[in-house]
Design a protein around this motif. Sequence first.
Motif, PDB file in Angstrom:
ATOM      1  N   GLY A  51      18.020 -41.114  71.940  1.00 40.86           N
ATOM      2  CA  GLY A  51      16.247 -42.392  71.977  1.00 40.86           C
ATOM      3  C   GLY A  51      15.836 -41.939  70.974  1.00 40.86           C
ATOM      4  O   GLY A  51      14.588 -42.359  70.926  1.00 40.86           O
ATOM      5  N   MET A  52      16.100 -40.585  70.079  1.00 35.86           N
ATOM      6  CA  MET A  52      14.646 -40.175  69.096  1.00 35.86           C
ATOM      7  C   MET A  52      13.132 -40.159  69.609  1.00 35.86           C
ATOM      8  O   MET A  52      12.971 -40.598  68.991  1.00 35.86           O
ATOM      9  N   MET A  53      13.189 -39.456  70.646  1.00 33.12           N
ATOM     10  CA  MET A  53      11.881 -39.189  70.942  1.00 33.12           C
ATOM     11  C   MET A  53      11.629 -38.038  70.804  1.00 33.12           C
ATOM     12  O   MET A  53      12.975 -36.842  71.222  1.00 33.12           O
ATOM     13  N   ASP A  54      10.760 -37.297  70.560  1.00 31.74           N
ATOM     14  CA  ASP A  54      10.398 -35.867  70.032  1.00 31.74           C
ATOM     15  C   ASP A  54      10.542 -34.540  71.471  1.00 31.74           C
ATOM     16  O   ASP A  54      10.200 -35.329  72.469  1.00 31.74           O
ATOM     17  N   TYR A 111      10.174 -44.995  66.440  1.00 30.46           N
ATOM     18  CA  TYR A 111      10.948 -43.548  66.949  1.00 30.46           C
ATOM     19  C   TYR A 111      12.591 -42.968  66.121  1.00 30.46           C
ATOM     20  O   TYR A 111      12.669 -42.163  65.965  1.00 30.46           O
ATOM     21  N   GLN A 112      12.821 -44.770  65.473  1.00 29.86           N
ATOM     22  CA  GLN A 112      13.683 -43.917  65.194  1.00 29.86           C
ATOM     23  C   GLN A 112      13.452 -43.991  63.126  1.00 29.86           C
ATOM     24  O   GLN A 112      11.603 -44.581  62.989  1.00 29.86           O
ATOM     25  N   LEU A 113      14.315 -43.220  62.486  1.00 23.06           N
ATOM     26  CA  LEU A 113      13.434 -42.683  60.990  1.00 23.06           C
ATOM     27  C   LEU A 113      13.564 -43.690  60.356  1.00 23.06           C
ATOM     28  O   LEU A 113      14.228 -45.098  59.767  1.00 23.06           O
ATOM     29  N   ASN A 114      12.658 -43.794  59.075  1.00 17.19           N
ATOM     30  CA  ASN A 114      12.624 -44.665  57.750  1.00 17.19           C
ATOM     31  C   ASN A 114      13.347 -44.835  56.709  1.00 17.19           C
ATOM     32  O   ASN A 114      14.027 -43.426  56.613  1.00 17.19           O
TER      33      ASN A 114
END
Length: 329
Positions: free
Chosen positions: A168-171, A221-224
């Motif tokens: 999920g790419m949550m911190d 939330y997902q990376l650039n």
Amino acid sequence: MTVTPRIRPRRLRTTPAIRRIASETRLHPGQLVLPIFVREGGGPVPISSMPGVVQHTLESVKGAVADAAAAGVGGVMLFGVPEHRDATGTGATDPQGILNLATRVVADEVGDALVVQTDLCLDEFTDHGHCGVLDVRGRIDNDATLERYREMALVQAASGSELLGLSGMMDGQVAAVREALDGAGFVDTAVLAYSAKYASAFYGPFRDAVESTLDGDRRSYQLNPSNRREGLREAMLDIEEGADIVMVKPAGSYLDVLADVAAASDIPVWAYQVSGEYAMIEAAAMHGWIDRKRAVHESVLGIHRAGADVVLTYWATELAGWLNTGDVA
């Protein structure tokens, strides 16, 4: 005057046997993981944008995982496709929800032969298609989402998942899930962190596979895709939080990030060859533009060569069969 080279690198390329013994990188079936989709209701359904891949039923998935185990594949990663979705993805934490039912079925079928893994994310279960809980303004509420992930982790572990794929790419997701698992006695359940998961165009066919209801995008939330150092930073944070394995996703367009993470990590590094990568090779092969078998093998070999200890790929079972018989270029 004719100059005769003294150093001839071609000597190690002259025959198939010499090329084989001089190979620097070797693939083994145990280094492959097969992603599998299991749907609620109806029969197996072909996924049009992923030729050869289907949404399985609880019955048909037994044959798929048995084939994977027989081929020596290292593991399977399960994704659920529910009939009903809601704002908080309650189906994800329902012990009778499709993913948790599928986990029990697969664990019973092949749990002693390969690693049963589950996707820990809300996107397949929410009616808005995002990977977390939305706040009153329609934005992802990171910390409220972590509470849902903790609940998911306990249900998935109780259902028989040996490795939870936090996608999920949550911190703070790794720390939250690890704490929940340990507190409930699931100290042996491993955590795979999708650490460097990029906001990629190559996920398109996957969204067909899970019948995504996504409205908007996941760029908050997902990376650039422009950022290389950030991928390494995310992986290092996940290692600090207690991840057992870190992942780079997609694989083919992010081999630089994969190599960076592999060079810095003291835990296993995996990579996910995603649906769009699969679909491109299948489409080109259907048109006769490339040699399918060679392209499949080369694409996965390249990911392994760049630093992936294990590769998630939709060709896992088929490729494992080729490797077992030596039927690769």
